[in-house]
Design a protein around this motif. Sequence first.
Motif, PDB file in Angstrom:
ATOM      1  N   ILE A  26      -6.321   5.118 -31.747  1.00  0.00           N
ATOM      2  CA  ILE A  26      -7.032   3.873 -31.587  1.00  0.00           C
ATOM      3  C   ILE A  26      -7.349   4.122 -30.090  1.00  0.00           C
ATOM      4  O   ILE A  26      -6.547   3.995 -29.254  1.00  0.00           O
ATOM      5  CB  ILE A  26      -6.823   2.852 -32.088  1.00  0.00           C
ATOM      6  N   VAL A  27      -8.702   4.441 -29.735  1.00  0.00           N
ATOM      7  CA  VAL A  27      -8.798   4.135 -28.060  1.00  0.00           C
ATOM      8  C   VAL A  27      -9.532   3.096 -27.950  1.00  0.00           C
ATOM      9  O   VAL A  27     -10.639   2.431 -28.438  1.00  0.00           O
ATOM     10  CB  VAL A  27     -10.016   5.521 -27.855  1.00  0.00           C
ATOM     11  N   GLN A  28      -8.888   2.396 -26.891  1.00  0.00           N
ATOM     12  CA  GLN A  28      -9.350   0.971 -26.622  1.00  0.00           C
ATOM     13  C   GLN A  28      -9.761   1.251 -25.039  1.00  0.00           C
ATOM     14  O   GLN A  28      -9.221   1.770 -24.246  1.00  0.00           O
ATOM     15  CB  GLN A  28      -8.192  -0.077 -26.687  1.00  0.00           C
ATOM     16  N   GLN A  29     -10.972   0.744 -25.079  1.00  0.00           N
ATOM     17  CA  GLN A  29     -11.687   0.913 -23.840  1.00  0.00           C
ATOM     18  C   GLN A  29     -11.510  -0.332 -22.861  1.00  0.00           C
ATOM     19  O   GLN A  29     -11.703  -1.504 -23.194  1.00  0.00           O
ATOM     20  CB  GLN A  29     -13.138   1.093 -23.649  1.00  0.00           C
ATOM     21  N   ILE A  30     -10.417  -0.312 -22.013  1.00  0.00           N
ATOM     22  CA  ILE A  30     -10.082  -1.434 -20.968  1.00  0.00           C
ATOM     23  C   ILE A  30     -11.298  -2.149 -20.446  1.00  0.00           C
ATOM     24  O   ILE A  30     -11.286  -3.273 -20.512  1.00  0.00           O
ATOM     25  CB  ILE A  30      -9.158  -1.111 -19.936  1.00  0.00           C
ATOM     26  N   ILE A  31     -12.115  -1.423 -19.848  1.00  0.00           N
ATOM     27  CA  ILE A  31     -13.352  -1.868 -19.245  1.00  0.00           C
ATOM     28  C   ILE A  31     -14.065  -2.720 -20.339  1.00  0.00           C
ATOM     29  O   ILE A  31     -14.527  -3.822 -20.132  1.00  0.00           O
ATOM     30  CB  ILE A  31     -14.271  -0.999 -18.551  1.00  0.00           C
ATOM     31  N   GLU A  32     -14.377  -2.151 -21.537  1.00  0.00           N
ATOM     32  CA  GLU A  32     -15.119  -2.847 -22.675  1.00  0.00           C
ATOM     33  C   GLU A  32     -14.512  -4.122 -22.983  1.00  0.00           C
ATOM     34  O   GLU A  32     -15.025  -5.256 -23.241  1.00  0.00           O
ATOM     35  CB  GLU A  32     -15.604  -1.968 -23.853  1.00  0.00           C
ATOM     36  N   GLU A  33     -13.193  -4.281 -23.184  1.00  0.00           N
ATOM     37  CA  GLU A  33     -12.312  -5.260 -23.427  1.00  0.00           C
ATOM     38  C   GLU A  33     -12.856  -6.490 -22.551  1.00  0.00           C
ATOM     39  O   GLU A  33     -12.665  -7.608 -22.563  1.00  0.00           O
ATOM     40  CB  GLU A  33     -11.096  -4.795 -23.618  1.00  0.00           C
ATOM     41  N   PHE A  34     -12.439  -6.076 -21.219  1.00  0.00           N
ATOM     42  CA  PHE A  34     -12.657  -6.820 -19.961  1.00  0.00           C
ATOM     43  C   PHE A  34     -13.913  -7.599 -20.059  1.00  0.00           C
ATOM     44  O   PHE A  34     -14.221  -8.907 -19.911  1.00  0.00           O
ATOM     45  CB  PHE A  34     -12.240  -6.273 -18.869  1.00  0.00           C
ATOM     46  N   GLN A  35     -15.022  -6.895 -20.216  1.00  0.00           N
ATOM     47  CA  GLN A  35     -16.354  -7.282 -20.249  1.00  0.00           C
ATOM     48  C   GLN A  35     -16.551  -8.207 -21.347  1.00  0.00           C
ATOM     49  O   GLN A  35     -17.084  -9.256 -21.435  1.00  0.00           O
ATOM     50  CB  GLN A  35     -17.279  -6.240 -20.182  1.00  0.00           C
ATOM     51  N   LYS A  36     -15.998  -7.826 -22.600  1.00  0.00           N
ATOM     52  CA  LYS A  36     -16.150  -8.819 -23.713  1.00  0.00           C
ATOM     53  C   LYS A  36     -15.229 -10.214 -23.684  1.00  0.00           C
ATOM     54  O   LYS A  36     -15.832 -11.204 -24.044  1.00  0.00           O
ATOM     55  CB  LYS A  36     -15.586  -7.955 -25.092  1.00  0.00           C
ATOM     56  N   CYS A  37     -14.169  -9.899 -22.910  1.00  0.00           N
ATOM     57  CA  CYS A  37     -13.390 -11.114 -22.512  1.00  0.00           C
ATOM     58  C   CYS A  37     -14.083 -12.229 -21.847  1.00  0.00           C
ATOM     59  O   CYS A  37     -14.313 -13.350 -22.219  1.00  0.00           O
ATOM     60  CB  CYS A  37     -11.971 -10.820 -21.945  1.00  0.00           C
ATOM     61  N   HIS A  38     -14.944 -11.626 -20.815  1.00  0.00           N
ATOM     62  CA  HIS A  38     -15.534 -12.408 -19.932  1.00  0.00           C
ATOM     63  C   HIS A  38     -16.944 -13.029 -20.805  1.00  0.00           C
ATOM     64  O   HIS A  38     -17.293 -14.313 -20.594  1.00  0.00           O
ATOM     65  CB  HIS A  38     -16.204 -11.513 -18.648  1.00  0.00           C
ATOM     66  N   LEU A  39     -17.549 -12.165 -21.649  1.00  0.00           N
ATOM     67  CA  LEU A  39     -18.566 -12.975 -22.485  1.00  0.00           C
ATOM     68  C   LEU A  39     -17.889 -13.836 -23.461  1.00  0.00           C
ATOM     69  O   LEU A  39     -18.553 -14.968 -23.670  1.00  0.00           O
ATOM     70  CB  LEU A  39     -19.491 -12.029 -22.956  1.00  0.00           C
ATOM     71  N   ASP A  40     -16.827 -13.542 -24.071  1.00  0.00           N
ATOM     72  CA  ASP A  40     -16.246 -14.620 -24.871  1.00  0.00           C
ATOM     73  C   ASP A  40     -15.677 -15.927 -24.303  1.00  0.00           C
ATOM     74  O   ASP A  40     -15.553 -17.039 -25.007  1.00  0.00           O
ATOM     75  CB  ASP A  40     -15.080 -13.816 -25.857  1.00  0.00           C
ATOM     76  N   HIS A  41     -15.297 -15.814 -23.140  1.00  0.00           N
ATOM     77  CA  HIS A  41     -14.818 -16.906 -22.519  1.00  0.00           C
ATOM     78  C   HIS A  41     -15.315 -17.345 -21.082  1.00  0.00           C
ATOM     79  O   HIS A  41     -14.939 -17.070 -20.151  1.00  0.00           O
ATOM     80  CB  HIS A  41     -13.252 -16.629 -22.314  1.00  0.00           C
ATOM     81  N   PRO A  42     -16.572 -17.756 -21.278  1.00  0.00           N
ATOM     82  CA  PRO A  42     -17.464 -18.039 -19.961  1.00  0.00           C
ATOM     83  C   PRO A  42     -16.666 -19.025 -19.007  1.00  0.00           C
ATOM     84  O   PRO A  42     -16.804 -18.899 -17.974  1.00  0.00           O
ATOM     85  CB  PRO A  42     -18.879 -18.368 -20.236  1.00  0.00           C
ATOM     86  N   ILE A  43     -15.929 -19.771 -19.434  1.00  0.00           N
ATOM     87  CA  ILE A  43     -15.362 -20.826 -18.652  1.00  0.00           C
ATOM     88  C   ILE A  43     -14.029 -20.392 -18.344  1.00  0.00           C
ATOM     89  O   ILE A  43     -13.290 -20.502 -17.477  1.00  0.00           O
ATOM     90  CB  ILE A  43     -15.420 -22.227 -19.405  1.00  0.00           C
TER      91      ILE A  43
END
Length: 95
Positions: A26-43
């Motif tokens: 399973i390939v996890q893109q650290i960058i994509e996860e980081f960007q998704k985290c910022h979108l999911d948790h704006p505050i």
Amino acid sequence: MHPPLTIHRHPMCVEVVRPNKVTEFIVQQIIEEFQKCHLDHPIGKFFGDCTELKVKLDRCFRAEKALKRKANFEQSKKMRERLQALRKETTEAEA
């Protein structure tokens, strides 16, 4: 601060995880996860919700930079040797 987060510019920031000792990766893109985290948790991003991913990303960028630095140093060493050889040839030809 970090450099622009584009996956094609940071190929080392791909983390490969092997689940359950199976040959499938399973390939996890650290960058994509980081960007998704910022979108999911704006505050929450301001209060440490994405800190773990940020640390992974920073480590990845440091490793990339170290490899690039080493490659550039090796290249500059080769160029320096070529330049010294050329200078030696020109001084011998003039003498």
